[in-house]
Scaffold this motif. Structure first.
Motif, PDB file in Angstrom:
ATOM      1  N   TYR A  12       7.140  10.122   3.339  1.00 61.55           N
ATOM      2  CA  TYR A  12       6.076   9.541   4.148  1.00 61.55           C
ATOM      3  C   TYR A  12       5.992  10.308   5.460  1.00 61.55           C
ATOM      4  O   TYR A  12       7.016  10.594   6.079  1.00 61.55           O
ATOM      5  CB  TYR A  12       6.355   8.066   4.452  1.00 61.55           C
ATOM      6  N   THR A  55      -2.746   5.815   4.558  1.00 56.72           N
ATOM      7  CA  THR A  55      -2.884   4.479   5.121  1.00 56.72           C
ATOM      8  C   THR A  55      -3.186   4.650   6.598  1.00 56.72           C
ATOM      9  O   THR A  55      -2.476   5.364   7.302  1.00 56.72           O
ATOM     10  CB  THR A  55      -1.585   3.666   4.944  1.00 56.72           C
ATOM     11  N   ALA A 105       0.816  -1.223   0.000  1.00 55.25           N
ATOM     12  CA  ALA A 105       0.000   0.000   0.000  1.00 55.25           C
ATOM     13  C   ALA A 105       0.841   1.260   0.000  1.00 55.25           C
ATOM     14  O   ALA A 105       0.308   2.355   0.145  1.00 55.25           O
ATOM     15  CB  ALA A 105      -0.924  -0.005   1.217  1.00 55.25           C
ATOM     16  N   ARG A 106       2.124   1.145  -0.227  1.00 54.33           N
ATOM     17  CA  ARG A 106       3.008   2.310  -0.092  1.00 54.33           C
ATOM     18  C   ARG A 106       2.744   3.403  -1.111  1.00 54.33           C
ATOM     19  O   ARG A 106       3.150   4.531  -0.918  1.00 54.33           O
ATOM     20  CB  ARG A 106       4.467   1.897  -0.089  1.00 54.33           C
ATOM     21  N   GLU A 107       2.042   3.115  -2.193  1.00 56.83           N
ATOM     22  CA  GLU A 107       1.696   4.137  -3.184  1.00 56.83           C
ATOM     23  C   GLU A 107       0.392   4.868  -2.835  1.00 56.83           C
ATOM     24  O   GLU A 107       0.038   5.841  -3.490  1.00 56.83           O
ATOM     25  CB  GLU A 107       1.574   3.512  -4.582  1.00 56.83           C
ATOM     26  N   CYS A 108      -0.312   4.391  -1.829  1.00 58.82           N
ATOM     27  CA  CYS A 108      -1.554   5.046  -1.400  1.00 58.82           C
ATOM     28  C   CYS A 108      -1.220   6.388  -0.749  1.00 58.82           C
ATOM     29  O   CYS A 108      -0.194   6.539  -0.102  1.00 58.82           O
ATOM     30  CB  CYS A 108      -2.312   4.166  -0.404  1.00 58.82           C
ATOM     31  N   ARG A 109      -2.115   7.335  -0.888  1.00 59.66           N
ATOM     32  CA  ARG A 109      -1.892   8.657  -0.292  1.00 59.66           C
ATOM     33  C   ARG A 109      -2.149   8.653   1.212  1.00 59.66           C
ATOM     34  O   ARG A 109      -1.630   9.487   1.931  1.00 59.66           O
ATOM     35  CB  ARG A 109      -2.771   9.692  -0.965  1.00 59.66           C
TER      36      ARG A 109
END
Length: 142
Positions: free
Chosen positions: A133, A40, A34-38
């Motif tokens: 992040y 989490t 999920a690291r590309e999600c804006r």
């Protein structure tokens, strides 16, 4: 109104991970996916290891060359000025080029000031060349 006391810099670093901490490989793999999600959100009850999981994920992101900014929130961060001051300070400590006087934009708690602050921060983030992040621990205090 600017914050009356300087930020507590220990809030800008995650807690140390014990050598006895459980490595939750399945959850870490889901976070990596999920690291590309804006956004989490890690949700769970008190004492279930959310902070430890975030700190472990942070280590993996840093190994991959990402910039990871950490802020542990506290009860006083329910006030907009305190939250923004600590957010700006932790970003500055990570090398994000934000000016100290950004807090003047929210001094009157006007919508225009908040929009200006958001605009400056978004523009600054867009200039950061590495993956960035922001990890907010104990967000329920915000």
């Amino acid at each position: 109104m600017l914050p009356s006391s300087p930020p507590i810099t220990t809030r800008f670093s995650p807690p140390r991970i014990s050598s006895h901490a459980v490595l939750r490989e399945t959850l870490l793999a889901r976070l990596q996916a999920a690291r590309e999600c804006r956004l989490t959100l890690i949700n769970g009850g008190a004492g279930f290891g959310k902070t430890t999981l975030m700190a472990q994920w942070r280590q993996g992101l840093i190994k991959d060359g990402s910039i990871v900014v950490w802020l542990s929130l506290a009860q006083e961060d329910g006030a907009l000025e305190s939250f923004c001051a600590n957010l700006i300070c932790t970003l500055q400590n990570a090398g994000v080029p934000l000016e100290d006087d950004l807090l003047l934009l929210i001094e009157r708690e006007s919508l225009d000031g908040l929009l200006a602050l958001a605009s400056v921060m978004i523009t600054t983030f867009a200039r950061v060349s590495s993956a960035l992040y922001l990890m907010l621990d104990d967000f329920h205090f915000a």
